[in-house]
Design an enzyme around this catalytic site. Structure first.
Site, mmCIF file in Angstrom:
data_model
loop_
_atom_site.group_PDB
_atom_site.id
_atom_site.type_symbol
_atom_site.label_atom_id
_atom_site.label_comp_id
_atom_site.label_asym_id
_atom_site.label_seq_id
_atom_site.Cartn_x
_atom_site.Cartn_y
_atom_site.Cartn_z
ATOM 1 N N ASP A 255 66.171 24.595 67.179
ATOM 2 C CA ASP A 255 66.368 24.323 65.755
ATOM 3 C C ASP A 255 67.828 23.961 65.478
ATOM 4 O O ASP A 255 68.116 23.064 64.690
ATOM 5 C CB ASP A 255 65.964 25.566 64.933
ATOM 6 C CG ASP A 255 64.558 26.030 65.296
ATOM 7 O OD1 ASP A 255 63.604 25.324 64.981
ATOM 8 O OD2 ASP A 255 64.434 27.102 65.941
ATOM 9 N N HIS A 283 61.990 31.538 63.609
ATOM 10 C CA HIS A 283 61.630 30.217 64.152
ATOM 11 C C HIS A 283 60.286 29.825 63.524
ATOM 12 O O HIS A 283 59.223 29.945 64.138
ATOM 13 C CB HIS A 283 61.534 30.266 65.674
ATOM 14 C CG HIS A 283 61.085 28.962 66.273
ATOM 15 N ND1 HIS A 283 61.876 27.834 66.290
ATOM 16 C CD2 HIS A 283 59.920 28.592 66.847
ATOM 17 C CE1 HIS A 283 61.223 26.844 66.868
ATOM 18 N NE2 HIS A 283 60.027 27.271 67.210
HETATM 19 N N1 LIG Z 1 60.888 28.767 70.331
HETATM 20 C C1 LIG Z 1 60.827 27.459 70.377
HETATM 21 O O1 LIG Z 1 61.784 26.766 70.006
HETATM 22 C C2 LIG Z 1 59.614 26.769 70.856
HETATM 23 C C3 LIG Z 1 58.537 27.497 71.274
HETATM 24 N N2 LIG Z 1 57.417 26.867 71.747
HETATM 25 C C4 LIG Z 1 56.335 27.723 72.191
HETATM 26 O O2 LIG Z 1 56.399 27.835 73.615
HETATM 27 C C5 LIG Z 1 55.119 28.188 74.115
HETATM 28 C C6 LIG Z 1 54.766 27.352 75.332
HETATM 29 O O3 LIG Z 1 54.758 25.990 75.011
HETATM 30 P P1 LIG Z 1 54.280 24.906 76.101
HETATM 31 O O4 LIG Z 1 54.914 25.153 77.408
HETATM 32 O O5 LIG Z 1 54.428 23.569 75.475
HETATM 33 O O6 LIG Z 1 52.755 25.257 76.136
HETATM 34 P P2 LIG Z 1 51.633 24.956 77.261
HETATM 35 O O7 LIG Z 1 50.367 25.001 76.512
HETATM 36 O O8 LIG Z 1 51.982 23.770 78.050
HETATM 37 O O9 LIG Z 1 51.787 26.207 78.217
HETATM 38 C C7 LIG Z 1 51.638 27.458 77.705
HETATM 39 C C8 LIG Z 1 51.318 28.414 78.810
HETATM 40 O O10 LIG Z 1 51.038 29.616 78.133
HETATM 41 C C9 LIG Z 1 50.143 30.346 78.903
HETATM 42 N N3 LIG Z 1 49.192 31.182 78.159
HETATM 43 C C10 LIG Z 1 49.344 32.510 78.026
HETATM 44 N N4 LIG Z 1 48.317 33.038 77.378
HETATM 45 C C11 LIG Z 1 47.479 32.044 77.053
HETATM 46 C C12 LIG Z 1 46.240 31.993 76.385
HETATM 47 N N5 LIG Z 1 45.657 33.110 75.883
HETATM 48 N N6 LIG Z 1 45.641 30.798 76.243
HETATM 49 C C13 LIG Z 1 46.223 29.691 76.734
HETATM 50 N N7 LIG Z 1 47.409 29.682 77.386
HETATM 51 C C14 LIG Z 1 48.022 30.860 77.547
HETATM 52 C C15 LIG Z 1 49.443 29.357 79.810
HETATM 53 O O11 LIG Z 1 49.824 29.749 81.100
HETATM 54 P P3 LIG Z 1 49.062 30.860 81.910
HETATM 55 O O12 LIG Z 1 47.600 30.508 81.903
HETATM 56 O O13 LIG Z 1 49.714 30.727 83.213
HETATM 57 O O14 LIG Z 1 49.348 32.162 81.236
HETATM 58 C C16 LIG Z 1 50.088 28.017 79.564
HETATM 59 O O15 LIG Z 1 50.458 27.373 80.748
HETATM 60 C C17 LIG Z 1 54.161 28.041 72.928
HETATM 61 O O16 LIG Z 1 53.963 29.331 72.372
HETATM 62 C C18 LIG Z 1 54.947 27.202 71.938
HETATM 63 O O17 LIG Z 1 54.526 27.415 70.614
HETATM 64 C C19 LIG Z 1 57.337 25.505 71.843
HETATM 65 C C20 LIG Z 1 58.389 24.731 71.439
HETATM 66 C C21 LIG Z 1 59.597 25.300 70.871
HETATM 67 O O1 LIG Z 2 54.970 25.203 66.945
HETATM 68 C C1 LIG Z 2 55.180 24.909 68.144
HETATM 69 O O2 LIG Z 2 54.512 25.285 69.099
HETATM 70 C C2 LIG Z 2 56.345 24.048 68.462
HETATM 71 C C3 LIG Z 2 57.618 24.642 68.037
HETATM 72 O O3 LIG Z 2 57.822 25.833 67.966
HETATM 73 C C4 LIG Z 2 58.684 23.715 67.705
HETATM 74 O O4 LIG Z 2 58.529 22.500 67.884
HETATM 75 O O5 LIG Z 2 59.734 24.169 67.230
#
Ligand SMILES: NC(=O)C1=CN([C@@H]2O[C@H](COP(=O)(O)OP(=O)(O)OC[C@H]3O[C@@H](n4cnc5c(N)ncnc54)[C@H](OP(=O)(O)O)[C@@H]3O)[C@@H](O)[C@H]2O)C=CC1
Ligand SMILES: O=C([O-])CC(=O)C(=O)O
Length: 443
Positions: A255, A283
């Site tokens: 952000d 966030h």
């Molecule tokens: N704070 C920030 O600035 C940001 C945060 N995010 C957050 O980061 C997280 C990951 O994003 P991203 O890598 O793009 O996501 P993906 O969907 O590519 O990967 C997420 C991983 O989470 C795991 N997971 C754990 N529990 C579950 C479940 N119950 N169902 C499905 N998947 C699960 C899976 O791995 P496994 O099966 O190995 O557990 C999966 O590989 C999200 O929560 C997203 O909202 C995204 C962008 C910015």
């Molecule tokens: O909502 C999401 O998963 C993506 C997110 O946090 C962001 O883009 O800042």
């Protein structure tokens, strides 16, 4: 023996055994674990081994052809080529490398990790003299994908990447971790209530907090990325009472970077001229990007951008909703820029903050100077000496505009906290979340 012959040594799961039950000859890694003086000596051996066996020896990779461990069934905390035994100490003498650091990444098969892991392995995060062990946490669901990620790491031949291990049990994967980058979380699906998301993901972070508490280094630094990251970080730290709450962060650096970009665009300058940007609060779409204290070329933003309406409305909303707009265009949430912001967040803790500047991080409110509710995880301005720790910045102005909006994001976090009381050990949960509460990626 060729690398190709050596490589396919994999396992799907491992168990922890008391040391007296194991007949394993110790590898360099095992010896290291013992030397760290664990209260109960343990070595680990895998179930479901899929690699064959060959004699073991410990030798420096400077001179050595890779060798397979003596009994692969006893050599499990590694993936493929990273099963090579080596004597890092011998290399440290000649290359003045630092001691190996252990970095855990959860959600390691996900989109963000796919960018992040290669940055970690390349040395751009912790430095070119810092060998690294990557511990990848996944699930049964993602296990094959994790193997694929580990194979790509093998094929990248990073000199600093000395160990890669994959696993599904946080109690194994987090052992002695010095950094934990907690990315894995369930995405909010269509029609899912935010309270349900808080509960499902909260359970993941409660379990991971307990595992960190039990087996990680006492000085582990934790960065929670998986959403809703502030409250997930609160749940995690509450379940890890033996680790200082100050060591937990929720990622709001993305952000901050988004805010810097928008200010640079408006002012017609390159974004390296923008400094002192704070993201206050959650966030989520209630976050407060602070243009009051921000500077462009060292001059307060309000003196450079003479458009109060734009700053108060358009700028603020653009930053709050940037993630959602990106999802509309790209079809998935920010992954590369999130990985970059995780790198920025770590580097801000391991290098001294430039004089006069600061960075944003979601941290535990415990004696904060801004009058923000205590005992939540709230994004605030931080400064570091480069030792992994941080201090809050005192010399910021909170005017009426900021104060009013900070109150809103604070109220949202207090409501989220009530909603997860069952996961923080604070009694029964009561969910009365504000209706307009959304993640940045939601529309
Ligand atoms: N704070 C920030 O600035 C940001 C945060 N995010 C957050 O980061 C997280 C990951 O994003 P991203 O890598 O793009 O996501 P993906 O969907 O590519 O990967 C997420 C991983 O989470 C795991 N997971 C754990 N529990 C579950 C479940 N119950 N169902 C499905 N998947 C699960 C899976 O791995 P496994 O099966 O190995 O557990 C999966 O590989 C999200 O929560 C997203 O909202 C995204 C962008 C910015
Ligand atoms: O909502 C999401 O998963 C993506 C997110 O946090 C962001 O883009 O800042």
């Amino acid at each position: 023996m060729s690398l190709a012959e050596f490589s396919p040594c994999s396992y799907s799961r491992y168990q922890t055994l008391p040391s007296n039950l194991s007949s394993a000859p110790l590898t360099a890694f095992h010896v290291h674990a013992f030397k760290r003086g664990r209260s109960k000596l343990q070595v680990r051996r895998p179930l479901n081994i899929t690699c064959s066996v060959a004699p073991s020896q410990v030798q420096s990779p400077a001179t050595a052809v890779p060798v397979r461990p003596a009994d692969a069934a006893n050599k499990q905390e590694c993936y493929g080529v990273f099963c090579t035994t080596y004597d890092l100490k011998a290399e440290e003498k000649t290359k003045t490398w630092k001691s190996l650091i252990r970095v855990v990444v959860s959600g390691a098969a996900g989109m963000i990790s796919n960018h992040l892991l290669f940055k970690l392995a390349s040395g751009e995060v912790f430095g070119q003299d810092q060998p690294i062990a990557l511990r990848l946490l996944g699930s049964e669901r993602s296990y094959q994908a994790l193997e694929g990620v580990a194979m790509e790491l093998e094929d990248s031949l990073y000199p600093l990447l000395r160990e890669v291990s994959i696993g599904v049990n946080p109690y194994d994967v987090f052992e002695d971790a010095e950094w934990a980058l907690l990315i894995g979380a369930k995405p909010r699906g269509p029609g899912m209530e935010r309270a349900a998301l808080l509960d499902i993901n909260g359970q993941i972070f409660a379990e991971q907090g307990k595992a960190l508490n039990a087996v990680a280094s006492r000085s582990v630094k934790v960065i929670v990325v998986g959403n809703p990251c502030n409250t997930n970080a609160l749940i995690c730290l509450k379940n890890a009472p033996n680790i200082p709450a100050k060591n937990f962060h929720a990622l709001t650096r993305l952000d901050e970077n988004r805010a810097k970009c928008q200010l640079a665009l408006k002012a017609g300058v390159f974004y390296d001229k923008v400094s002192n940007v704070t993201i206050w609060g959650n966030h989520s779409t209630t976050q407060v990007p602070d243009f009051v204290n921000a500077k462009i070329n060292g001059v307060p933003v309000k003196k450079v951008i003479n458009d109060t309406k734009w700053l108060e409305q358009e700028f603020t909303e653009r930053v709050q909703k940037r993630g959602g707009v990106l999802i509309q265009k790209w079809g998935r949430s920010s992954a590369a820029s999130t990985a970059v912001s995780i790198v920025d967040g770590i580097r801000s803790l391991v290098t001294p903050t430039p004089e006069g500047d600061w960075f944003s991080s979601g941290v535990y409110t415990n004696g904060n100077p801004y009058g923000i509710e205590e005992d939540i995880v709230f994004s605030m301005p931080c400064r570091s000496k480069g030792d992994g720790d941080y201090e809050l910045v005192k010399e910021v102005v909170i005017d009426d505009f900021l104060r009013e909006r900070i109150k809103k994001t604070e109220a949202e976090l207090i409501a989220e906290k009530r909603c997860v009381a069952h996961l923080t050990g604070e009694g029964n949960a009561f969910c009365d979340l504000p209706e307009d509460t959304m993640l940045p990626g939601e529309q």
